[in-house]
Design a protein around this motif. Structure first.
Motif, PDB file in Angstrom:
ATOM      1  N   VAL A  97      48.929  17.601  50.193  1.00 38.15           N
ATOM      2  CA  VAL A  97      47.827  17.408  49.015  1.00 38.15           C
ATOM      3  C   VAL A  97      46.697  16.812  49.113  1.00 38.15           C
ATOM      4  O   VAL A  97      45.542  17.623  48.764  1.00 38.15           O
ATOM      5  CB  VAL A  97      48.668  16.304  47.843  1.00 38.15           C
ATOM      6  N   LEU A  98      46.460  16.070  50.117  1.00 40.39           N
ATOM      7  CA  LEU A  98      45.025  15.335  50.513  1.00 40.39           C
ATOM      8  C   LEU A  98      44.517  16.767  51.157  1.00 40.39           C
ATOM      9  O   LEU A  98      43.054  16.755  51.069  1.00 40.39           O
ATOM     10  CB  LEU A  98      45.224  14.397  51.446  1.00 40.39           C
ATOM     11  N   ALA A  99      45.038  17.279  51.962  1.00 44.50           N
ATOM     12  CA  ALA A  99      44.465  18.676  52.536  1.00 44.50           C
ATOM     13  C   ALA A  99      43.732  19.616  51.729  1.00 44.50           C
ATOM     14  O   ALA A  99      42.793  20.128  51.822  1.00 44.50           O
ATOM     15  CB  ALA A  99      45.207  19.291  53.732  1.00 44.50           C
ATOM     16  N   ILE A 100      44.765  19.901  50.447  1.00 40.49           N
ATOM     17  CA  ILE A 100      44.332  20.819  49.622  1.00 40.49           C
ATOM     18  C   ILE A 100      43.089  20.138  48.784  1.00 40.49           C
ATOM     19  O   ILE A 100      41.926  20.881  48.465  1.00 40.49           O
ATOM     20  CB  ILE A 100      45.454  21.199  48.390  1.00 40.49           C
ATOM     21  N   GLN A 101      43.236  18.960  48.396  1.00 42.55           N
ATOM     22  CA  GLN A 101      42.083  18.134  47.524  1.00 42.55           C
ATOM     23  C   GLN A 101      40.636  18.241  48.301  1.00 42.55           C
ATOM     24  O   GLN A 101      39.823  18.421  47.504  1.00 42.55           O
ATOM     25  CB  GLN A 101      42.735  16.864  47.281  1.00 42.55           C
ATOM     26  N   THR A 102      40.871  17.975  49.564  1.00 47.16           N
ATOM     27  CA  THR A 102      39.625  17.812  50.338  1.00 47.16           C
ATOM     28  C   THR A 102      39.215  19.130  50.871  1.00 47.16           C
ATOM     29  O   THR A 102      37.880  19.213  51.323  1.00 47.16           O
ATOM     30  CB  THR A 102      39.837  16.763  51.334  1.00 47.16           C
ATOM     31  N   GLY A 103      39.683  20.341  50.830  1.00 48.23           N
ATOM     32  CA  GLY A 103      39.162  21.526  51.334  1.00 48.23           C
ATOM     33  C   GLY A 103      39.456  21.679  52.585  1.00 48.23           C
ATOM     34  O   GLY A 103      39.429  22.793  53.025  1.00 48.23           O
ATOM     35  N   LEU A 104      40.213  20.799  53.041  1.00 48.83           N
ATOM     36  CA  LEU A 104      40.646  20.998  54.547  1.00 48.83           C
ATOM     37  C   LEU A 104      41.603  22.312  54.788  1.00 48.83           C
ATOM     38  O   LEU A 104      41.425  23.028  55.752  1.00 48.83           O
ATOM     39  CB  LEU A 104      41.279  19.642  55.215  1.00 48.83           C
ATOM     40  N   PHE A 108      40.300  25.748  57.233  1.00 47.85           N
ATOM     41  CA  PHE A 108      41.014  25.645  58.512  1.00 47.85           C
ATOM     42  C   PHE A 108      42.316  25.922  58.190  1.00 47.85           C
ATOM     43  O   PHE A 108      43.257  25.485  57.699  1.00 47.85           O
ATOM     44  CB  PHE A 108      41.123  23.950  59.316  1.00 47.85           C
ATOM     45  N   ALA A 109      42.795  26.904  59.092  1.00 42.57           N
ATOM     46  CA  ALA A 109      43.982  27.752  58.782  1.00 42.57           C
ATOM     47  C   ALA A 109      45.200  26.786  59.110  1.00 42.57           C
ATOM     48  O   ALA A 109      46.185  27.005  58.424  1.00 42.57           O
ATOM     49  CB  ALA A 109      44.271  29.000  59.852  1.00 42.57           C
ATOM     50  N   PHE A 110      45.104  26.037  60.080  1.00 44.34           N
ATOM     51  CA  PHE A 110      46.302  24.849  60.271  1.00 44.34           C
ATOM     52  C   PHE A 110      46.053  23.616  59.463  1.00 44.34           C
ATOM     53  O   PHE A 110      46.821  22.594  59.881  1.00 44.34           O
ATOM     54  CB  PHE A 110      46.493  25.024  61.890  1.00 44.34           C
ATOM     55  N   GLY A 111      45.030  23.682  58.954  1.00 41.31           N
ATOM     56  CA  GLY A 111      44.579  22.252  58.113  1.00 41.31           C
ATOM     57  C   GLY A 111      45.734  21.757  57.242  1.00 41.31           C
ATOM     58  O   GLY A 111      46.214  20.651  57.566  1.00 41.31           O
TER      59      GLY A 111
END
Length: 326
Positions: A97-104, A108-111
């Motif tokens: 969820v943090l990766a989606i929210q921050t745009g990571l 980044f494909a593997f973010g």
């Protein structure tokens, strides 16, 4: 051996069915020929880049969740135990969820999978720190519940503060779990951790069987309880974290499958490990087929289907446990 043969045949049949069923309207024979002998045409791409990785992920994640559930129930000696009990699923979901929210995840494909795995490892570290290296089963359960609650609260906070409704919508749908739009890249991301975690769990049959006699008896039989505990935790964390990283949160497989198969293995936790692995693969393949055949135009989520199957059984388990306790 009979149960092993039946479950293996069921998984093979469901795997082939998952390969030949889809909205493209390809006949089974044409689909299998395109998969095995096809060139770089559109049929081969559909089979190799869409259906094959989806079926492989269903087998890998279902088998690992089933085995992890059997290991947790055997170690805690509680048929209501689930891999999510130690907080791994919630921690991995928070990382994603943090990766989606921050745009990571978008940059980044593997973010997203890396963030989910990092969240799972962080959650396991917190559970071990809270429970201590020699803590008992009750301490481990309480630590897992605390970390799950904390991860759930932080996930809700991220959703609450999200300024972007599209990101919040993506988070909600991702948390429902799905195998659609997955590729062989997701398979290669999940496979090493699932293999490593499964290797830890598959070495537990003797220790889990001995533990049914009690911790003191198991220790007298030469079982290292601290080592057993760490193998259960890290094995479960690896397979659950890898599954959540590539498919989102899919619950109830690790709870339902061991319970259904326990009577067929004589209630031996060691025998239940491999049986639950095959049963978990069969259950997730079946659920994914249901997702594709029921309301195919509405993007029904895999986690919703497993929850609809698992929640009533969970209520039945609670009722039966209460009745037996009276």
């Amino acid at each position: 051996m009979r149960l092993f043969a039946i479950l293996s045949a069921l998984v093979a049949l469901l795997f082939i069915t998952a390969l030949v069923v889809g909205p493209a309207g390809i006949t089974p024979g044409t689909a299998l020929r395109a998969l095995i002998w096809g060139d770089a045409g559109p049929l081969s791409l559909v089979m190799r880049e869409i259906r094959l990785p989806r079926a492989i992920l269903a087998v890998l994640i279902g088998a690992s969740l089933g085995m992890a559930g059997a290991a947790m129930q055997g170690y805690l000696r509680n048929p209501l135990a689930d891999p999510g009990l130690i907080g791994v699923s919630g921690s991995a979901a928070l990382g994603a969820v943090l990766a989606i929210q921050t745009g990571l995840a978008a940059s980044f494909a593997f973010g997203l999978p890396i963030a989910a795995l990092a969240g799972a490892l962080f959650g396991v570290g917190l559970v071990l720190a809270l429970a201590g290296p020699r803590g008992g089963s009750l301490t481990l359960i309480l630590a897992g519940i605390a970390i799950s609650a904390l991860a759930g609260a932080l996930t809700s906070l991220v959703l609450n503060l999200s300024p972007n409704p599209f990101a919040a919508n993506e988070i909600v749908f991702w948390m429902m779990g799905s195998l659609s739009d997955r590729s062989m890249t997701h398979v290669w991301i999940a496979l090493p951790l699932i293999a490593a975690g499964s290797l830890l769990l598959i070495r537990l049959p003797r220790a889990l069987d001995a533990l049914t006699l009690g911790e003191d008896a198991a220790a007298a039989m030469g079982i290292n309880l601290t080592r057993l505990r760490l193998m259960v935790i890290f094995g479960t964390a690896a397979v659950v974290g890898a599954g959540v990283a590539v498919a989102g949160a899919i619950g109830f497989v690790g709870l339902v499958v061991p319970h259904l198969l326990r009577r067929y293995v004589g209630a031996r936790p060691g025998q239940l490990l491999w049986a639950s692995a095959l049963g978990g693969a069969a259950m997730l393949l079946t659920a994914d087929l249901a997702v594709r055949l029921i309301l195919p135009a509405r993007d029904l989520k895999l986690g919703v289907v497993t929850a609809l199957v698992g929640a009533p059984l969970f209520l039945h388990l609670i009722y039966r446990t209460r009745r037996e306790g009276l």
